[in-house]
Design a protein around this motif. Structure first.
Motif, mmCIF file in Angstrom:
data_model
loop_
_atom_site.group_PDB
_atom_site.id
_atom_site.type_symbol
_atom_site.label_atom_id
_atom_site.label_comp_id
_atom_site.label_asym_id
_atom_site.label_seq_id
_atom_site.Cartn_x
_atom_site.Cartn_y
_atom_site.Cartn_z
ATOM 1 N N MET A 1 49.352 27.274 45.546
ATOM 2 C CA MET A 1 49.755 26.078 44.803
ATOM 3 C C MET A 1 48.999 25.994 43.485
ATOM 4 O O MET A 1 47.837 26.362 43.399
ATOM 5 N N THR A 2 49.689 25.477 42.506
ATOM 6 C CA THR A 2 49.041 25.292 41.217
ATOM 7 C C THR A 2 48.296 23.961 41.208
ATOM 8 O O THR A 2 48.489 23.106 42.080
ATOM 9 N N TYR A 3 47.464 23.794 40.215
ATOM 10 C CA TYR A 3 46.697 22.559 40.085
ATOM 11 C C TYR A 3 47.630 21.354 39.931
ATOM 12 O O TYR A 3 47.386 20.283 40.500
ATOM 13 N N ARG A 4 48.714 21.518 39.139
ATOM 14 C CA ARG A 4 49.629 20.403 38.921
ATOM 15 C C ARG A 4 50.312 19.969 40.222
ATOM 16 O O ARG A 4 50.503 18.767 40.463
ATOM 17 N N THR A 5 50.664 20.935 41.066
ATOM 18 C CA THR A 5 51.303 20.592 42.329
ATOM 19 C C THR A 5 50.359 19.822 43.225
ATOM 20 O O THR A 5 50.723 18.813 43.845
ATOM 21 N N VAL A 6 49.121 20.273 43.312
ATOM 22 C CA VAL A 6 48.124 19.590 44.148
ATOM 23 C C VAL A 6 47.872 18.182 43.623
ATOM 24 O O VAL A 6 47.787 17.214 44.394
ATOM 25 N N LYS A 7 47.780 18.041 42.305
ATOM 26 C CA LYS A 7 47.523 16.725 41.719
ATOM 27 C C LYS A 7 48.700 15.780 41.972
ATOM 28 O O LYS A 7 48.519 14.586 42.234
ATOM 29 N N LEU B 1 50.755 15.853 44.536
ATOM 30 C CA LEU B 1 50.706 15.448 45.936
ATOM 31 C C LEU B 1 49.578 14.457 46.196
ATOM 32 O O LEU B 1 49.723 13.515 46.981
ATOM 33 N N LEU C 1 57.340 11.806 44.747
ATOM 34 C CA LEU C 1 57.422 13.266 44.807
ATOM 35 C C LEU C 1 58.781 13.790 44.367
ATOM 36 O O LEU C 1 58.974 14.998 44.293
#
Length: 214
Positions: free
Chosen positions: A1-7, A9, A18
């Motif tokens: 996962m990229t940082y943007r996806t984690v942020k 979520l 979402l």
């Protein structure tokens, strides 16, 4: 996962937060019929199957599952879910087009818009009556139309009516008689003849060609 996806979520407080991505905001075959479905819902018809059966004769070619999903969204949402409002340009296009050239879905959406704005409904009536006078050459009805417009609270049409009043007789004649000056066509023909004869003959021959050439 990229940082943007984690942020994304981690920052989401509701499942709706979402719903982002390439599929969001895409047009759907249901879009034209959402106002009709909204009216059904507001009138107490929450049965998606019945609403789907009533929408199909209006021209809806989508599946029942789309209607059911739309009603399910309404049922689960705390706020009422409504179709996105049409743009002013879209509404203007519906008003200026002949009603026979509007699809069933467009007629439904225009009806929903006019139901919320009495001034726009009055404007639509004046525009369509003017179009009928123009296309059917009913110039004798123009004075009656102008008098009605002057009494309406529609400033946009007052400017048009004032311009027509300045040359009312000529406009009525143009809306009634079968002849027209055809100025632009004659100007183009003369320019073509001048280009064909440039440097080849004098004014006398040009004059004859302008008068005698078809």
């Amino acid at each position: 996962m990229t940082y943007r996806t984690v942020k994304l979520l981690a920052d989401a407080t509701t499942p709706e937060d979402l719903f982002h991505g390439q599929w969001q905001g895409r047009p759907s075959v249901l879009d034209e019929y959402r106002p009709y479905l909204d009216d059904c819902w507001n009138q107490g018809c929450t049965n998606s199957w019945k609403a789907w059966e009533e929408t199909v004769p209006l021209g809806y070619k989508g599946s029942y599952q789309r209607v059911r999903a739309y009603f399910r969204t309404k049922r689960l949402s705390a706020d009422p879910v409504t179709a996105p409002p049409p743009t002013p340009r879209t509404v203007a296009g519906w008003i200026l087009r002949h009603p026979d050239f509007l699809s069933d879905g467009e007629q439904l959406r225009l009806k929903a818009v006019l139901a919320h704005c009495a001034e726009l409904e009055a404007l639509t009536g004046r525009v369509r009556s003017f179009a009928q006078i123009l296309t059917e050459r009913q110039g004798q009805r123009l004075p009656e139309w102008l008098d009605a417009v002057h009494q309406d609270n529609l400033p946009g049409l007052h400017t048009l009516a004032a311009g027509i009043d300045r040359d009312r007789d000529a406009v009525i004649a143009g809306f009634t008689l079968p002849w027209n000056s055809g100025v632009e066509g004659h100007v183009n023909r003369i320019k073509m003849l001048k280009r064909q004869m440039f440097g080849r003959a004098g004014f006398a021959l040009l004059r004859k060609r302008v008068l005698l050439a078809p």
